[in-house]
Design an enzyme around this catalytic site. Structure first.
Site, PDB file in Angstrom:
ATOM      1  N   ASP A 297      49.145  25.078  45.249  1.00  0.00           N
ATOM      2  CA  ASP A 297      49.281  26.460  45.684  1.00  0.00           C
ATOM      3  C   ASP A 297      50.650  27.014  45.277  1.00  0.00           C
ATOM      4  O   ASP A 297      51.656  26.299  45.310  1.00  0.00           O
ATOM      5  CB  ASP A 297      49.120  26.507  47.204  1.00  0.00           C
ATOM      6  CG  ASP A 297      48.964  27.915  47.731  1.00  0.00           C
ATOM      7  OD1 ASP A 297      48.146  28.658  47.175  1.00  0.00           O
ATOM      8  OD2 ASP A 297      49.644  28.248  48.710  1.00  0.00           O
ATOM      9  N   GLU A 344      47.803  27.049  40.783  1.00  0.00           N
ATOM     10  CA  GLU A 344      47.526  28.407  41.254  1.00  0.00           C
ATOM     11  C   GLU A 344      48.647  29.297  40.723  1.00  0.00           C
ATOM     12  O   GLU A 344      49.761  29.286  41.231  1.00  0.00           O
ATOM     13  CB  GLU A 344      47.461  28.423  42.788  1.00  0.00           C
ATOM     14  CG  GLU A 344      46.934  29.735  43.357  1.00  0.00           C
ATOM     15  CD  GLU A 344      48.012  30.800  43.462  1.00  0.00           C
ATOM     16  OE1 GLU A 344      47.912  31.813  42.723  1.00  0.00           O
ATOM     17  OE2 GLU A 344      48.947  30.610  44.249  1.00  0.00           O
ATOM     18  N   ASP A 397      40.879  33.452  49.776  1.00  0.00           N
ATOM     19  CA  ASP A 397      41.708  34.598  50.157  1.00  0.00           C
ATOM     20  C   ASP A 397      41.141  35.944  49.710  1.00  0.00           C
ATOM     21  O   ASP A 397      41.717  36.980  50.045  1.00  0.00           O
ATOM     22  CB  ASP A 397      43.110  34.453  49.562  1.00  0.00           C
ATOM     23  CG  ASP A 397      44.012  33.547  50.390  1.00  0.00           C
ATOM     24  OD1 ASP A 397      43.718  33.338  51.579  1.00  0.00           O
ATOM     25  OD2 ASP A 397      45.009  33.039  49.838  1.00  0.00           O
TER      26      ASP A 397
END
Length: 496
Positions: A297, A344, A397
């Site tokens: 992430d 990401e 998300d």
């Protein structure tokens, strides 16, 4: 690492079907893996599987541990099979909602079951059982501190650890020894729960392997301040002499926004480099005990990060600082081999980040919800994806594809239909799934919500909000043979 052309489905553990109010490691998870096997899907992607807290909105990205498993995922039926519970202990099962998680109700039901199971373990365990638990504690260096941290947190629920008395906050050895003895039974209970989680998770991984499915785990770059990670390893973070953060994470202001102050403590990358990145190596080792691939992430944070003074509430007061870059990943490669990472990289343009990903072969991410469908050659349109990316119809998300598509201006919807060669009769969600599977992306991923054609009411998380997130669940039987067959045919056309 070089990935093979493959496909995947995202569904967090909490979203799986099951009888006990939340997705867990039991029958519902096995049924889901059977569906993926029937569909010929290669990867099951999940969010972080650590414990969650109501004060953090149940976010798996604000866990009290980057190493531990979520006790709410433990399967009660598995505890019956272990003889730590009897069937009667499970009754009555509350009438949980089947389409969402009521976390308070799940805790009220499950946590007493875990304590009963621990009591039975203490009464009934054989020497072999006790030896197995002891071996697990010895093999997992994070566990002793995590168990003590949770015991102390339970004893002082009104405080985060940075407000504990100084001897505990700064880990005075005599103070730690005293509270470890005082809370010995609670510490042992926490160790038992993690041992149980670990055994059930490994059993589930074995089922996944039999179905030909690999697991994609998730590594949030930052950890929560109120976590065992920061308390137990203060040397890994930028803290003052009282073990409180000197700077915290966030992102700077951009045109149209004021930036964000996330509040997570920052790493002391210089000190970590001197130690050979031991904390991160331990974290990755634990992750690869639990998953086959890891999504990293906010990958930009490994290249550069925005540091905001801890005493400031204004993100504009921060500054860019250099991350570890290639030095960290060279160390990981040397110690762990070619680690299978997905980066990401959404939302930031940074040549140094692109260079780092290319050097180590980490595919980035593309999400077509960010596309301008009327702009020729737009990089988020799947027909323009390069090979070295992972394409997602949606993420945890974003809105679902149907929710996103319904909110698109009519001209954008028309351009989408034209670009993917789809007429108005074809469901929009399958039009994008077809297009993504046909793209050059090395890995094509969709969500259960998109497979089912669900709208915004099935959205999993809305960033910047607390209420109502991480609750959605798929009902038993919703993923049927027709969907599995269609995915199988898609994979046959484009993946296998």
């Amino acid at each position: 690492m070089r990935f093979d052309r493959s496909d995947g489905v995202f569904c967090h553990v909490t979203s799986l079907p099951g009888a006990y109010g939340i997705g867990d490691l039991g029958e519902g998870a096995r049924e889901f893996l059977s569906f993926l096997g029937d569909a010929g899907v290669d990867y099951w992607q999940i969010c972080p599987i650590g414990p969650t807290l109501s004060v953090a909105g149940e976010s798996p990205y604000q866990s009290p541990s980057a190493f531990a498993g979520n006790p709410l995922f433990v399967d009660p039926d598995g505890l019956v099979e272990d003889s730590w519970l009897d069937e009667d202990d499970l009754r009555p099962v509350p009438e949980f909602p089947t389409d969402r998680v009521d976390y308070d109700a799940v805790r009220e039901y499950k946590l007493p079951l875990l304590r009963t199971a621990f009591d039975r373990f203490e009464e009934r365990a054989t020497e072999a059982d006790r030896a197995a638990l002891d071996a697990f504690v010895d093999d997992e260096p994070w566990l002793a501190d995590y168990a003590l941290f949770r015991a102390l947190s339970d004893a002082r629920p009104e405080d985060v650890w940075t407000e504990w008395p100084a001897p505990l906050r700064t880990r005075d050895p005599e103070a730690l020894a005293a509270v470890r003895e005082e809370h010995a039974r609670e510490v042992r209970f926490r160790e038992f729960v993690q041992w149980t989680f670990d055994r059930q998770w490994r059993d589930l991984r074995a089922v996944a392997a039999e179905e030909g499915v690999s697991v994609v785990g998730d590594v949030p770059i930052y950890v929560a301040l109120d976590s065992a990670d920061v308390w137990a390893s203060p040397e890994a973070f930028r803290l003052d002499g009282g073990n409180r953060p000197t700077a915290v994470a966030g992102v700077p202001p951009n045109a149209g926004d004021n930036g964000q102050r996330w509040g997570n403590p920052l790493y002391d990358w210089d000190r970590l480099a001197e130690s050979g990145y031991d904390w991160w190596l331990d974290r990755f080792r634990r992750l690869f005990e639990l998953a086959d691939v890891a999504r990293l992430d906010h990958f930009l944070g490994f290249v550069k990060y925005w540091a905001i003074p801890a005493d400031s509430d204004d993100p504009a007061d921060g500054e860019w600082r250099d991350g570890p870059g290639r030095d960290l990943f060279e160390t990981v490669e040397r110690e762990l081999g070619e680690a299978p990472f997905i980066a990401e990289d959404l939302g930031f343009e940074e040549p140094a980040m692109d260079e780092l990903m290319a050097e180590f072969g980490f595919p980035g991410m593309r999400v077509p919800q960010y596309a301008d469908w009327c702009a020729e050659g737009n990089e988020y349109q799947p027909m323009h994806y390069p090979e070295g990316v992972v394409g997602y119809t949606s993420t945890h998300d974003t809105d679902t594809w149907v929710g996103y598509f319904e909110d698109l201006p009519e001209r954008q919807r028309d351009c989408f239909r034209y670009n993917v060669g789809s007429d108005a009769e074809e469901p929009a969600e399958w039009a994008i799934i077809d297009e993504l599977w046909a793209s050059e992306a090395i890995l094509a991923v969709t969500t259960v919500q998109d497979l089912l054609g669900l709208g915004s009411d099935a959205r999993f998380n809305e960033p910047g909000t607390l209420a109502g997130n991480w609750e959605w669940r798929v009902t038993r039987g919703a993923l049927d043979d027709e969907i599995a067959d269609r995915l199988w045919e898609l994979a046959g056309d484009h993946v296998r």
